[in-house]
Scaffold this motif. Structure first.
Motif, PDB file in Angstrom:
ATOM      1  N   LEU A 211      47.650  60.637   8.710  1.00  0.00           N
ATOM      2  CA  LEU A 211      48.429  61.796   8.310  1.00  0.00           C
ATOM      3  C   LEU A 211      47.590  62.688   7.394  1.00  0.00           C
ATOM      4  O   LEU A 211      47.006  62.211   6.426  1.00  0.00           O
ATOM      5  CB  LEU A 211      49.701  61.341   7.575  1.00  0.00           C
ATOM      6  N   GLY A 212      47.515  63.974   7.718  1.00  0.00           N
ATOM      7  CA  GLY A 212      46.726  64.913   6.929  1.00  0.00           C
ATOM      8  C   GLY A 212      45.352  65.185   7.489  1.00  0.00           C
ATOM      9  O   GLY A 212      44.636  66.059   6.976  1.00  0.00           O
ATOM     10  N   CYS A 213      44.970  64.478   8.562  1.00  0.00           N
ATOM     11  CA  CYS A 213      43.598  64.621   9.041  1.00  0.00           C
ATOM     12  C   CYS A 213      43.322  65.979   9.678  1.00  0.00           C
ATOM     13  O   CYS A 213      42.185  66.447   9.672  1.00  0.00           O
ATOM     14  CB  CYS A 213      43.246  63.503  10.014  1.00  0.00           C
ATOM     15  N   LEU A 214      44.339  66.633  10.213  1.00  0.00           N
ATOM     16  CA  LEU A 214      44.102  67.936  10.839  1.00  0.00           C
ATOM     17  C   LEU A 214      43.603  68.941   9.810  1.00  0.00           C
ATOM     18  O   LEU A 214      42.616  69.654  10.035  1.00  0.00           O
ATOM     19  CB  LEU A 214      45.382  68.449  11.510  1.00  0.00           C
ATOM     20  N   ASN A 215      44.271  68.995   8.688  1.00  0.00           N
ATOM     21  CA  ASN A 215      43.856  69.905   7.619  1.00  0.00           C
ATOM     22  C   ASN A 215      42.466  69.536   7.097  1.00  0.00           C
ATOM     23  O   ASN A 215      41.584  70.398   6.957  1.00  0.00           O
ATOM     24  CB  ASN A 215      44.876  69.857   6.485  1.00  0.00           C
ATOM     25  N   HIS A 216      42.257  68.245   6.810  1.00  0.00           N
ATOM     26  CA  HIS A 216      40.971  67.806   6.267  1.00  0.00           C
ATOM     27  C   HIS A 216      39.831  68.102   7.233  1.00  0.00           C
ATOM     28  O   HIS A 216      38.752  68.555   6.829  1.00  0.00           O
ATOM     29  CB  HIS A 216      41.014  66.302   5.975  1.00  0.00           C
ATOM     30  N   ALA A 217      40.060  67.835   8.509  1.00  0.00           N
ATOM     31  CA  ALA A 217      39.012  68.041   9.503  1.00  0.00           C
ATOM     32  C   ALA A 217      38.677  69.517   9.667  1.00  0.00           C
ATOM     33  O   ALA A 217      37.503  69.911   9.718  1.00  0.00           O
ATOM     34  CB  ALA A 217      39.441  67.444  10.842  1.00  0.00           C
ATOM     35  N   ARG A 218      39.699  70.352   9.735  1.00  0.00           N
ATOM     36  CA  ARG A 218      39.446  71.779   9.948  1.00  0.00           C
ATOM     37  C   ARG A 218      38.766  72.402   8.734  1.00  0.00           C
ATOM     38  O   ARG A 218      37.843  73.225   8.878  1.00  0.00           O
ATOM     39  CB  ARG A 218      40.764  72.494  10.267  1.00  0.00           C
ATOM     40  N   LEU A 219      39.207  72.034   7.534  1.00  0.00           N
ATOM     41  CA  LEU A 219      38.558  72.565   6.334  1.00  0.00           C
ATOM     42  C   LEU A 219      37.115  72.116   6.236  1.00  0.00           C
ATOM     43  O   LEU A 219      36.228  72.894   5.843  1.00  0.00           O
ATOM     44  CB  LEU A 219      39.333  72.130   5.085  1.00  0.00           C
ATOM     45  N   THR A 220      36.850  70.852   6.575  1.00  0.00           N
ATOM     46  CA  THR A 220      35.477  70.357   6.507  1.00  0.00           C
ATOM     47  C   THR A 220      34.601  71.067   7.531  1.00  0.00           C
ATOM     48  O   THR A 220      33.460  71.460   7.214  1.00  0.00           O
ATOM     49  CB  THR A 220      35.442  68.837   6.750  1.00  0.00           C
ATOM     50  N   ALA A 221      35.106  71.249   8.741  1.00  0.00           N
ATOM     51  CA  ALA A 221      34.332  71.965   9.757  1.00  0.00           C
ATOM     52  C   ALA A 221      34.034  73.395   9.311  1.00  0.00           C
ATOM     53  O   ALA A 221      32.928  73.904   9.513  1.00  0.00           O
ATOM     54  CB  ALA A 221      35.089  71.961  11.081  1.00  0.00           C
TER      55      ALA A 221
ATOM     56  N   ALA B 128      57.163  58.548  22.104  1.00  0.00           N
ATOM     57  CA  ALA B 128      57.058  59.704  21.203  1.00  0.00           C
ATOM     58  C   ALA B 128      55.903  59.513  20.228  1.00  0.00           C
ATOM     59  O   ALA B 128      55.173  60.468  19.918  1.00  0.00           O
ATOM     60  CB  ALA B 128      58.369  59.897  20.446  1.00  0.00           C
ATOM     61  N   ASP B 129      55.727  58.281  19.718  1.00  0.00           N
ATOM     62  CA  ASP B 129      54.611  57.999  18.816  1.00  0.00           C
ATOM     63  C   ASP B 129      53.277  58.264  19.510  1.00  0.00           C
ATOM     64  O   ASP B 129      52.373  58.888  18.951  1.00  0.00           O
ATOM     65  CB  ASP B 129      54.653  56.543  18.347  1.00  0.00           C
ATOM     66  N   ALA B 130      53.150  57.756  20.720  1.00  0.00           N
ATOM     67  CA  ALA B 130      51.908  57.932  21.468  1.00  0.00           C
ATOM     68  C   ALA B 130      51.663  59.404  21.774  1.00  0.00           C
ATOM     69  O   ALA B 130      50.531  59.897  21.673  1.00  0.00           O
ATOM     70  CB  ALA B 130      51.954  57.112  22.756  1.00  0.00           C
ATOM     71  N   ASP B 131      52.719  60.124  22.124  1.00  0.00           N
ATOM     72  CA  ASP B 131      52.579  61.555  22.426  1.00  0.00           C
ATOM     73  C   ASP B 131      52.103  62.312  21.191  1.00  0.00           C
ATOM     74  O   ASP B 131      51.241  63.204  21.289  1.00  0.00           O
ATOM     75  CB  ASP B 131      53.910  62.125  22.908  1.00  0.00           C
ATOM     76  N   CYS B 132      52.651  61.973  20.022  1.00  0.00           N
ATOM     77  CA  CYS B 132      52.252  62.652  18.786  1.00  0.00           C
ATOM     78  C   CYS B 132      50.777  62.402  18.489  1.00  0.00           C
ATOM     79  O   CYS B 132      50.039  63.317  18.114  1.00  0.00           O
ATOM     80  CB  CYS B 132      53.120  62.169  17.627  1.00  0.00           C
ATOM     81  N   TYR B 133      50.334  61.155  18.670  1.00  0.00           N
ATOM     82  CA  TYR B 133      48.932  60.803  18.442  1.00  0.00           C
ATOM     83  C   TYR B 133      48.033  61.619  19.354  1.00  0.00           C
ATOM     84  O   TYR B 133      47.039  62.225  18.904  1.00  0.00           O
ATOM     85  CB  TYR B 133      48.752  59.308  18.678  1.00  0.00           C
ATOM     86  N   HIS B 134      48.346  61.669  20.622  1.00  0.00           N
ATOM     87  CA  HIS B 134      47.509  62.405  21.571  1.00  0.00           C
ATOM     88  C   HIS B 134      47.585  63.915  21.330  1.00  0.00           C
ATOM     89  O   HIS B 134      46.599  64.633  21.562  1.00  0.00           O
ATOM     90  CB  HIS B 134      47.896  62.041  22.999  1.00  0.00           C
ATOM     91  N   ASP B 135      48.723  64.394  20.866  1.00  0.00           N
ATOM     92  CA  ASP B 135      48.825  65.812  20.513  1.00  0.00           C
ATOM     93  C   ASP B 135      47.908  66.145  19.332  1.00  0.00           C
ATOM     94  O   ASP B 135      47.292  67.216  19.296  1.00  0.00           O
ATOM     95  CB  ASP B 135      50.274  66.171  20.166  1.00  0.00           C
ATOM     96  N   ASN B 136      47.830  65.223  18.366  1.00  0.00           N
ATOM     97  CA  ASN B 136      46.918  65.434  17.241  1.00  0.00           C
ATOM     98  C   ASN B 136      45.471  65.500  17.714  1.00  0.00           C
ATOM     99  O   ASN B 136      44.688  66.343  17.272  1.00  0.00           O
ATOM    100  CB  ASN B 136      47.075  64.312  16.207  1.00  0.00           C
ATOM    101  N   LEU B 137      45.094  64.598  18.613  1.00  0.00           N
ATOM    102  CA  LEU B 137      43.729  64.621  19.146  1.00  0.00           C
ATOM    103  C   LEU B 137      43.461  65.922  19.899  1.00  0.00           C
ATOM    104  O   LEU B 137      42.378  66.511  19.777  1.00  0.00           O
ATOM    105  CB  LEU B 137      43.512  63.427  20.079  1.00  0.00           C
ATOM    106  N   ALA B 138      44.444  66.376  20.652  1.00  0.00           N
ATOM    107  CA  ALA B 138      44.273  67.632  21.386  1.00  0.00           C
ATOM    108  C   ALA B 138      44.097  68.799  20.428  1.00  0.00           C
ATOM    109  O   ALA B 138      43.314  69.729  20.688  1.00  0.00           O
ATOM    110  CB  ALA B 138      45.475  67.867  22.306  1.00  0.00           C
ATOM    111  N   THR B 139      44.807  68.765  19.295  1.00  0.00           N
ATOM    112  CA  THR B 139      44.658  69.818  18.294  1.00  0.00           C
ATOM    113  C   THR B 139      43.250  69.805  17.707  1.00  0.00           C
ATOM    114  O   THR B 139      42.626  70.857  17.512  1.00  0.00           O
ATOM    115  CB  THR B 139      45.701  69.654  17.177  1.00  0.00           C
ATOM    116  N   LEU B 140      42.731  68.622  17.418  1.00  0.00           N
ATOM    117  CA  LEU B 140      41.366  68.520  16.907  1.00  0.00           C
ATOM    118  C   LEU B 140      40.358  69.049  17.935  1.00  0.00           C
ATOM    119  O   LEU B 140      39.435  69.798  17.589  1.00  0.00           O
ATOM    120  CB  LEU B 140      41.035  67.072  16.548  1.00  0.00           C
ATOM    121  N   GLU B 141      40.529  68.661  19.174  1.00  0.00           N
ATOM    122  CA  GLU B 141      39.611  69.120  20.216  1.00  0.00           C
ATOM    123  C   GLU B 141      39.643  70.641  20.352  1.00  0.00           C
ATOM    124  O   GLU B 141      38.611  71.279  20.569  1.00  0.00           O
ATOM    125  CB  GLU B 141      39.963  68.455  21.551  1.00  0.00           C
TER     126      GLU B 141
END
Length: 237
Positions: free
Chosen positions: A150-160, A188-201
């Motif tokens: 949780l929170g990795c999207l923000n951390h990853a985008r700011l670091t990039a 739903a859990d699995a979908d959320c996880y894969h959606d997060n990965l898609a957002t990072l990509e």
């Protein structure tokens, strides 16, 4: 380019696991390897001097293996930010010091050389310099390890954004599943996880070099080998 700087979204994102896995993978491809950890805190006292588990892990995946002090020239006992650990013993390493310490090993030009930072991108080296400055001074492309939690999207985008603002290319990113509480009990859990990965990509705008699941291997060497199964080398993805 065969030398990269490895950074993470934060402490314990999995930099050493990913770096050792990439080095193990490069050896499978017949390449010589070298992993450097110029500054490390949280070191253990041994008869040979202070030793850091991350640096030892990188040394174990370096072929041929150099002296420990080549891997980790600045080692400190307290498990705190490196500049604070250094201050406790009256030291304040500078970027010039790190450049000097890494000049000879980098001159070997091995098949793959990885320099692992400490903590995240903006971890201080001293009162005026960040450890990221080493990557900038050397002009290295960066591999970003994203701790998947949780929170990795923000951390990853700011670091990039910070990496690119410092004028360096993001050579690729690796997702490392760090959250032991992350559940895949429902669709739903699995979908959320894969959606997060898609957002990072979509938002990191760099190649994904792999997604490392939670590993059950007991030893650092076994974990490196297991991680290698889930990774691609930069340029080969």
């Amino acid at each position: 380019m065969t030398t990269y700087f490895v950074t993470g979204t934060d402490t314990d994102a999995g930099k050493t696991l990913v770096a050792s896995g990439l080095l193990a993978l490069a050896q499978r491809h017949g390449r010589t390897t070298l992993g450097l950890k110029p500054v490390a805190s949280g070191c253990d006292s041994t008869p040979q001097g202070l030793r850091n588990i991350d640096a030892l892990t990188l040394r174990a995946q370096s072929e041929p293996a150099p002296a420990y002090t080549t891997i980790n020239p600045y080692a400190y006992a307290p498990a705190i930010a490196p500049h604070l650990a250094a201050r406790r013993v009256g030291e304040a390493p500078t970027l010039d010091d790190l450049i000097t310490a890494t000049t000879a090993p980098l001159a070997e030009k091995r098949g793959l050389t990885l320099i692992e930072g400490a903590g995240g991108w903006r971890v201080p080296l001293n009162d005026t310099e960040d450890l990221a400055g080493l990557a900038v001074r050397l002009g290295l492309p960066v591999i970003l390890v994203v701790g998947l939690k949780l929170g990795c999207l923000n951390h990853a985008r700011l670091t990039a954004e910070a990496i690119r603002a410092d004028g360096l290319p993001l050579a690729g990113w690796v997702g490392n599943l760090t959250d032991p509480g992350l559940s895949f009990n429902t669709a739903a859990d699995a979908d959320c996880y894969h959606d997060n990965l898609a957002t990072l990509e979509r938002t990191l705008n760099a190649p994904c070099l792999g997604i490392v699941p939670r590993l059950t291997a007991d030893t650092p060497a076994m974990r490196a080998a297991s991680a290698a199964d889930h990774l691609a080398l930069p340029g080969d993805e």
